[in-house]
Write an enzyme that holds these catalytic residues in place. Structure first.
Site, PDB file in Angstrom:
ATOM      1  N   LYS A  84       0.000   4.249  -0.289  1.00 38.68           N
ATOM      2  CA  LYS A  84      -0.679   5.428   0.271  1.00 38.68           C
ATOM      3  C   LYS A  84      -0.468   6.637  -0.661  1.00 38.68           C
ATOM      4  CE  LYS A  84       0.198   3.420   4.760  1.00 38.68           C
ATOM      5  NZ  LYS A  84       0.104   3.562   6.174  1.00 38.68           N
ATOM      6  N   HIS A 119      -9.513   0.942   4.866  1.00 36.16           N
ATOM      7  CA  HIS A 119      -8.233   1.145   5.558  1.00 36.16           C
ATOM      8  C   HIS A 119      -8.458   2.097   6.730  1.00 36.16           C
ATOM      9  CE1 HIS A 119      -4.116   2.428   6.356  1.00 36.16           C
ATOM     10  NE2 HIS A 119      -3.729   1.335   5.724  1.00 36.16           N
ATOM     11  N   SER A 173       3.407  -2.355  10.305  1.00 35.35           N
ATOM     12  CA  SER A 173       4.852  -2.375  10.562  1.00 35.35           C
ATOM     13  C   SER A 173       5.513  -3.705  10.218  1.00 35.35           C
ATOM     14  CB  SER A 173       5.137  -1.970  12.017  1.00 35.35           C
ATOM     15  OG  SER A 173       4.709  -0.637  12.245  1.00 35.35           O
ATOM     16  N   GLY A 220       2.431   2.062  10.665  1.00 34.22           N
ATOM     17  CA  GLY A 220       3.407   3.139  10.518  1.00 34.22           C
ATOM     18  C   GLY A 220       4.106   3.538  11.801  1.00 34.22           C
ATOM     19  N   ASN A 230       0.868  -1.183   0.000  1.00 34.06           N
ATOM     20  CA  ASN A 230       0.000   0.000   0.000  1.00 34.06           C
ATOM     21  C   ASN A 230       0.902   1.230   0.000  1.00 34.06           C
ATOM     22  OD1 ASN A 230      -1.810   2.053   0.483  1.00 34.06           O
ATOM     23  ND2 ASN A 230      -2.279   1.450   2.588  1.00 34.06           N
ATOM     24  N   GLU A 253      -6.888   4.527   7.741  1.00 35.58           N
ATOM     25  CA  GLU A 253      -6.714   5.950   7.418  1.00 35.58           C
ATOM     26  C   GLU A 253      -7.956   6.509   6.720  1.00 35.58           C
ATOM     27  OE1 GLU A 253      -2.898   5.494   5.508  1.00 35.58           O
ATOM     28  OE2 GLU A 253      -2.053   4.952   7.458  1.00 35.58           O
ATOM     29  N   GLU A 308      -5.383  -5.150  10.562  1.00 32.40           N
ATOM     30  CA  GLU A 308      -4.387  -4.103  10.745  1.00 32.40           C
ATOM     31  C   GLU A 308      -4.689  -3.333  12.029  1.00 32.40           C
ATOM     32  OE1 GLU A 308      -2.386  -2.932   6.860  1.00 32.40           O
ATOM     33  OE2 GLU A 308      -4.169  -1.706   7.014  1.00 32.40           O
TER      34      GLU A 308
HETATM   35  C1  PEP Z   1      -0.754   0.037   5.932  1.00 38.33           C
HETATM   36  O1  PEP Z   1      -0.798   1.195   5.588  1.00 38.33           O
HETATM   37  O2  PEP Z   1      -1.656  -0.720   5.575  1.00 38.33           O
HETATM   38  C2  PEP Z   1       0.373  -0.419   6.744  1.00 38.33           C
HETATM   39  C3  PEP Z   1       0.320  -1.616   7.252  1.00 38.33           C
HETATM   40  O3  PEP Z   1       1.403   0.456   6.924  1.00 38.33           O
HETATM   41  P1  PEP Z   1       2.852   0.131   7.583  1.00 38.33           P
HETATM   42  O4  PEP Z   1       3.339  -1.172   6.983  1.00 38.33           O
HETATM   43  O5  PEP Z   1       3.726   1.284   7.187  1.00 38.33           O
HETATM   44  O6  PEP Z   1       2.662  -0.004   9.045  1.00 38.33           O
END
Ligand code: PEP
Length: 244
Positions: A12, A90, A204, A166, A10, A92, A160
């Site tokens: 973003k 997601h 992460s 992040g 992803n 976000e 998630e």
């Molecule tokens: C994500 O945005 O779905 C995500 C898991 O981000 P990150 O791997 O940077 O934590």
């Protein structure tokens, strides 16, 4: 059929045409990965990323097929641009755009109607985990965000935890295992092929922790944010999933 293994990136709101060099590098370093590989770039890059031959996804779609929705993109438009998948719900989007389960499920129905695989995201906040509400939150999001027409072929579920996205923090293996076991149970009870739906962990994931995470039961891959931007990071994650 066993769940398909999927490494999904992803991007973003990151990347311009220059980022296509990372996909070239990824494809030359991993010409025949032992798992599915998906890149979900910003909408501006979907056409160009799809033209490289790698599987490509959007990061959101509108629930309506067309109309007066400035700035939004319909599922069929994603498909027309070359996408095969779309990330929905997601955290976000749920946070920045106040997306509800009802909106996510409507978008998933639209995605399926356009022939896209919906990668439906769910996860608890840190406050919800601290309050002991994780399994209740996940159950509610799963029930409310996954449409009745979901199958193993058109739907992927990504767990998630919001506090792990992040941040460099990850749940313990036991915490991931607990949620993924719940997801598998609920999906198997609700859908004829729920045992075959791919379940991703996201939050992460890095080259250093990928193999350990992929060894957890019912983890069939990862949704990767930051570490999907560079082939040097995403490549080892793909390799770890291929070997899992
Ligand atoms: C994500 O945005 O779905 C995500 C898991 O981000 P990150 O791997 O940077 O934590």
């Amino acid at each position: 059929m066993a769940p398909r293994k999927l490494a999904a990136g992803n991007w973003k709101m990151n990347g311009t045409l220059a980022a296509l060099a990372e996909i070239d590098r990824l494809r030359s370093d991993h010409p025949a990965p032992g798992c599915d590989v998906l890149i979900c770039p910003p909408a501006t890059l979907i056409h160009a990323v799809a033209a490289t031959g790698i599987a490509t996804g959007g990061q959101d779609c509108h629930a309506r097929p067309s109309g007066a929705h400035t700035g939004d993109i319909a599922a069929a438009q994603l498909s027309d641009a070359g996408a095969s998948h779309v990330i929905l719900g997601h955290s976000e989007r749920r946070t920045d755009h106040a997306e509800t389960n009802a909106q996510v499920v409507a978008k998933a129905v639209a995605a399926h109607a356009a022939g896209l695989v919906a990668v439906i995201c769910l996860g608890e906040t840190e406050a919800q985990r601290d309050a002991g509400d994780t399994l209740a939150v996940i159950s509610e999001q799963l029930a409310g965000s996954v449409p009745q027409d979901a199958t193993a072929a058109n739907t992927v579920i990504a767990y998630e935890p919001v506090w792990a996205i992040g941040t460099g923090r990850t749940p313990t293996n036991d915490q991931i295992a607990e949620v993924h076991a719940l997801l598998r149970d609920r999906l198997s009870a609700r859908f004829a092929d729920g045992a075959d739906m791919s379940l991703l962990y996201g939050g992460s994931v890095k080259p250093g922790n990928a193999a350990e995470i992929f060894a957890i039961p019912h983890v069939n891959g990862a949704l990767v944010g930051g570490a999907s931007l560079k082939a040097a990071d995403f490549g080892p994650i793909i390799a770890a999933l291929s070997a899992a």
